[in-house]
Design a protein around this motif. Structure first.
Motif, mmCIF file in Angstrom:
data_model
loop_
_atom_site.group_PDB
_atom_site.id
_atom_site.type_symbol
_atom_site.label_atom_id
_atom_site.label_comp_id
_atom_site.label_asym_id
_atom_site.label_seq_id
_atom_site.Cartn_x
_atom_site.Cartn_y
_atom_site.Cartn_z
ATOM 1 N N GLY A 36 34.382 24.163 50.217
ATOM 2 C CA GLY A 36 34.631 23.816 48.823
ATOM 3 C C GLY A 36 34.272 24.914 47.843
ATOM 4 O O GLY A 36 33.837 24.626 46.730
ATOM 5 N N GLY A 37 34.418 26.163 48.266
ATOM 6 C CA GLY A 37 34.109 27.282 47.386
ATOM 7 C C GLY A 37 32.644 27.692 47.371
ATOM 8 O O GLY A 37 32.270 28.618 46.650
ATOM 9 N N THR A 38 31.814 27.026 48.159
ATOM 10 C CA THR A 38 30.395 27.376 48.244
ATOM 11 C C THR A 38 30.117 27.964 49.615
ATOM 12 O O THR A 38 30.521 27.394 50.633
ATOM 13 C CB THR A 38 29.500 26.131 48.019
ATOM 14 N N ASN A 39 29.431 29.112 49.657
ATOM 15 C CA ASN A 39 29.050 29.726 50.926
ATOM 16 C C ASN A 39 27.764 29.097 51.444
ATOM 17 O O ASN A 39 26.788 28.976 50.707
ATOM 18 C CB ASN A 39 28.855 31.234 50.763
ATOM 19 N N TYR A 40 27.775 28.708 52.707
ATOM 20 C CA TYR A 40 26.609 28.123 53.364
ATOM 21 C C TYR A 40 26.214 29.002 54.535
ATOM 22 O O TYR A 40 27.057 29.544 55.237
ATOM 23 C CB TYR A 40 26.929 26.712 53.889
ATOM 24 N N ARG A 41 24.905 29.103 54.763
ATOM 25 C CA ARG A 41 24.381 29.804 55.943
ATOM 26 C C ARG A 41 23.965 28.710 56.914
ATOM 27 O O ARG A 41 23.190 27.812 56.570
ATOM 28 C CB ARG A 41 23.191 30.674 55.545
#
Length: 128
Positions: A36-41
């Protein structure tokens, strides 16, 4: 020689270190995903280990217990371990144990097979 850290106190003259980013958390296999347009690690553990963070974070996590063994002599397949989740959990700088439960062993001679072992992270346990 001077050292200035983050624009703060300067010691001597000559060298300046700007805003130094903190190291990324470590442990397991680290990957990234854009959702959703958010980068997650994402840190994936397939065996027990340690999750290490170098600053305060908010984490979401999923814990899966070890699955049960399948039956013998044409018996059915084994079941899944329990699944437990938590969202927006605050962690601070430190080392956090991750326990990955092994799957259950298959019994011999028509006896019932065994449950898997429990997995855990922080205060959450998923039963095997």
């Amino acid at each position: 020689m001077a050292i200035s850290i983050g624009g703060g106190t300067t010691i001597g003259t000559g060298i300046s270190i700007g805003n130094v980013p903190l190291p990324q958390p470590t442990g397991g296999t680290a990957t990234t995903a854009n959702i959703g347009g958010t980068n997650y690690r994402i840190h994936t553990f397939t065996s027990s280990g340690t999750f290490t963070t170098y600053n305060s974070l908010s984490v979401d996590y999923l814990v899966v217990g070890g699955g049960g063994a399948g039956g013998t002599n044409g018996g059915g397949g084994g079941g899944s371990g329990e699944i437990a989740t938590a969202n927006a959990v605050s962690v601070t700088l430190g080392l956090y144990n991750v326990v990955i439960g092994e799957g259950g062993a298959t019994a011999q001679g028509g006896n019932p097979s065994f449950n898997g072992n429990s997995s855990s992270f922080l205060t959450t346990t998923a039963l095997g």
